[in-house]
Motif scaffolding. Structure first.
Motif, mmCIF file in Angstrom:
data_model
loop_
_atom_site.group_PDB
_atom_site.id
_atom_site.type_symbol
_atom_site.label_atom_id
_atom_site.label_comp_id
_atom_site.label_asym_id
_atom_site.label_seq_id
_atom_site.Cartn_x
_atom_site.Cartn_y
_atom_site.Cartn_z
ATOM 1 N N ARG A 140 89.844 16.658 73.551
ATOM 2 C CA ARG A 140 88.808 18.349 73.243
ATOM 3 C C ARG A 140 88.793 18.712 72.033
ATOM 4 O O ARG A 140 86.952 19.283 72.100
ATOM 5 N N ALA A 141 88.476 17.766 70.906
ATOM 6 C CA ALA A 141 88.200 18.110 69.495
ATOM 7 C C ALA A 141 86.807 17.453 69.610
ATOM 8 O O ALA A 141 85.588 17.743 69.367
ATOM 9 N N GLN A 142 86.728 16.025 69.723
ATOM 10 C CA GLN A 142 85.543 15.364 70.089
ATOM 11 C C GLN A 142 84.803 15.630 70.957
ATOM 12 O O GLN A 142 83.655 16.486 70.344
ATOM 13 N N ARG A 143 85.041 16.333 71.993
ATOM 14 C CA ARG A 143 83.870 17.560 73.246
ATOM 15 C C ARG A 143 83.259 18.304 71.946
ATOM 16 O O ARG A 143 81.886 18.833 72.527
ATOM 17 N N LEU A 162 80.982 17.056 69.335
ATOM 18 C CA LEU A 162 79.631 17.031 70.643
ATOM 19 C C LEU A 162 78.823 18.075 70.711
ATOM 20 O O LEU A 162 77.546 17.829 70.547
ATOM 21 N N ILE A 163 79.485 19.620 71.045
ATOM 22 C CA ILE A 163 78.907 20.698 71.602
ATOM 23 C C ILE A 163 78.066 21.312 70.277
ATOM 24 O O ILE A 163 76.883 21.838 71.042
ATOM 25 N N GLN A 164 78.847 20.872 69.013
ATOM 26 C CA GLN A 164 78.458 21.934 68.177
ATOM 27 C C GLN A 164 77.122 21.067 67.133
ATOM 28 O O GLN A 164 76.585 21.717 66.553
ATOM 29 N N ILE A 218 79.121 15.533 78.258
ATOM 30 C CA ILE A 218 79.343 15.865 78.429
ATOM 31 C C ILE A 218 78.725 17.063 79.136
ATOM 32 O O ILE A 218 79.270 18.516 79.630
ATOM 33 N N ALA A 219 77.706 16.687 79.910
ATOM 34 C CA ALA A 219 77.500 17.145 80.998
ATOM 35 C C ALA A 219 78.104 16.890 81.978
ATOM 36 O O ALA A 219 78.396 17.972 83.056
#
Length: 101
Positions: A3-6, A9-11, A25-26
């Motif tokens: 979750r932290a990596q995701r 990446l989103i930010q 991510i998609a």
């Protein structure tokens, strides 16, 4: 990817994100969903280790359902896993204890 990596990446600005991470991510967003039109692009952008892991997951599902994958040249051998070593992919096969199965 945890979750932290995701979240990281989103930010991240889109220009700095690698292509395979954008596809990951998609694929993990439940609200956007994956359509048949963009599913192939998601697979095209996956890195090789993730593809190998996906194939191993499918092989384990077949093994749970007792569906062997036989070697074409030697029907006594069955494929049970792929392994990646130093950038090369090897298939691991075992010799069946009962050749008639």
């Amino acid at each position: 990817m945890n979750r932290a990596q995701r979240r990281k990446l989103i930010q991240m600005p889109k220009a700095k994100q690698p292509k395979h991470n954008q596809a990951s991510i998609a694929a993990t967003k439940a609200d956007t969903g994956i359509t048949a039109n963009n599913a192939q692009s998601v697979v095209d952008n996956l890195p090789i280790p993730q593809i190998v892991a996906g194939i191993n997951n499918l092989l384990s599902q077949l093994e749970k359902r007792h569906v062997p994958i036989f070697d074409w040249d030697d029907e006594g051998r069955t494929l049970y896993r792929l392994q990646m070593r130093r950038g090369k992919i090897f298939y691991l096969a075992e010799r069946s204890k009962n050749p008639e199965e």
